[in-house]
Design an enzyme around this catalytic site. Structure first.
Site, short mmCIF file in Angstrom:
data_model
loop_
_atom_site.label_atom_id
_atom_site.label_comp_id
_atom_site.label_asym_id
_atom_site.label_seq_id
_atom_site.Cartn_x
_atom_site.Cartn_y
_atom_site.Cartn_z
N CYS A 1 0.88 -1.17 0.00
CA CYS A 1 0.00 0.00 0.00
C CYS A 1 0.92 1.22 0.00
O CYS A 1 1.90 1.23 -0.73
CB CYS A 1 -0.97 -0.03 1.17
N LEU A 2 0.63 2.23 0.79
CA LEU A 2 1.54 3.38 0.86
C LEU A 2 2.61 3.20 1.92
O LEU A 2 3.80 3.33 1.65
CB LEU A 2 0.73 4.66 1.12
N ALA A 3 2.20 2.89 3.15
CA ALA A 3 3.15 2.72 4.25
C ALA A 3 3.49 1.26 4.52
O ALA A 3 4.44 0.98 5.26
CB ALA A 3 2.61 3.37 5.53
N SER B 1 -1.19 -1.08 6.97
CA SER B 1 -2.61 -1.33 7.22
C SER B 1 -3.28 -2.11 6.09
O SER B 1 -3.66 -3.26 6.26
CB SER B 1 -3.33 0.01 7.44
N ARG B 2 -3.42 -1.52 4.91
CA ARG B 2 -4.15 -2.16 3.83
C ARG B 2 -3.47 -3.42 3.33
O ARG B 2 -4.10 -4.47 3.18
CB ARG B 2 -4.35 -1.16 2.67
#
Length: 321
Positions: free
Chosen positions: A88-90, A93-94
């Site tokens: 995901c971005l970081a 989480s996703r």
């Protein structure tokens, strides 16, 4: 978050957006398939197989609707000997939520045990509360059917025993890492220093100074003043896939049935030229392909209303000489 992608299981990696752009790192881990799940997911490397899922990191985001589709993409790639990167971005989480859902579906672990397995490989794994609730609901109502569906669709047992054995070893390692405080379960008390930096600190330890204050000035003594807390950042809105100039946004997804019967719509783009006609291909195409997954009906963002063109005050006409 910035130390590169992490191996969770053989053929399964979790990372962030920076890792997905690093061609040298992708070659080092022999990544062949990429699951990109964030607000602006798109294909970055033409030689990789992609599954692009547009989803925001918000507790209200329905992420469980994409679990079966992601499971098909990941499991089919691993059965063929490929290596899959979920990002995901970081990378907290996703992507972690999708990895946990997949591990639950191919093993006998529940969602808490699957999350521990991911945290052994990636210590910063920390899905938001909304995604944790969706994992719990997925386990309670749909996990048994999803396991049965995967066994019927992929009868090969090449990964069953090895994944189960590897997960049990990682669970034992998890307990040792917790005792040595090398990783965290995300439940540190407020104000306590988290060994991995995952948990929040007490808001009382934060110092907010008023605008225009200078160093060395003493706080006012009369009356009680409460610290000024910045307003919370609103959840990011979903953005649709980049649309073609000749097609409306509602016709971007292919109307033909995809590899899985889910309510979400997807478009599969082959490596042919830009003028090639879209076609439906099997689940694991031989050429590098991109799957773009859109939101269900009713959850897509509303297109901005176009403003009428302004009429010029004067018109100029040129005569041929």
């Amino acid at each position: 978050m910035g130390n590169g992608m992490n191996k969770v299981l053989p053929g399964l990696y979790v990372g962030n957006y920076r890792d997905s752009k690093d061609a040298a790192q992708l070659d080092r881990y022999e990544i062949t398939h990429i699951v990109a799940i964030h607000d602006a997911a798109r294909r970055l490397h033409p030689d990789k197989h992609y599954l692009c899922v547009l989803a925001s990191d918000s507790p209200e985001q329905n992420l469980s609707q994409f679990f079966p589709l992601c499971n098909d993409f990941i499991h089919a790639a691993r059965l063929r000997g490929g290596n899959v990167l979920i990002h995901c971005l970081a990378g907290m989480s996703r992507s972690v939520t999708v990895a946990v859902a997949y591990i639950m579906s191919v093993t006998s672990l529940n969602w808490k045990e699957a999350l521990k397995v991911v945290r052994v490989g990636r210590a910063v794994a920390n899905p938001n509360l909304g995604f944790l609730k969706q994992l719990h609901e997925f386990e309670e109502s749909r996990l048994a059917d999803e396991r049965r569906r995967l066994k019927e669709r992929y009868p090969s047992v090449a990964l069953v025993d090895s994944d189960e054995e590897q997960c049990q070893l990682l669970l034992v390692s998890y307990q040792s890492l917790i005792l040595s405080r090398d990783i965290c379960d995300g439940q540190c008390a407020y104000g306590q220093v988290c060994p991995t930096g995952l948990c929040r600190v007490s808001s009382k330890s934060r110092i907010f100074r008023r605008k225009g204050s200078q160093k060395g000035t003493s706080p006012p003594t009369s009356g009680r003043s409460s610290p000024r807390v910045l307003p919370p950042t609103p959840p990011a809105r979903l953005r649709s896939c980049p649309s073609s100039a000749s097609l409306p946004a509602s016709l971007l997804a292919d109307d033909s049935p995809g590899p899985h019967r889910s309510a979400s719509r997807l478009s599969m783009l082959s490596d042919a030229g830009a003028g090639a006609r879209p076609r439906t291909t099997p689940l694991m195409p031989h050429a590098a392909s991109t799957w773009r997954v859109r939101e269900r009906a009713g959850s897509a963002p509303v297109s901005p209303r176009a403003s009428p063109p302004a009429t010029p005050r004067h018109s100029w006409r040129l005569k041929k000489s």
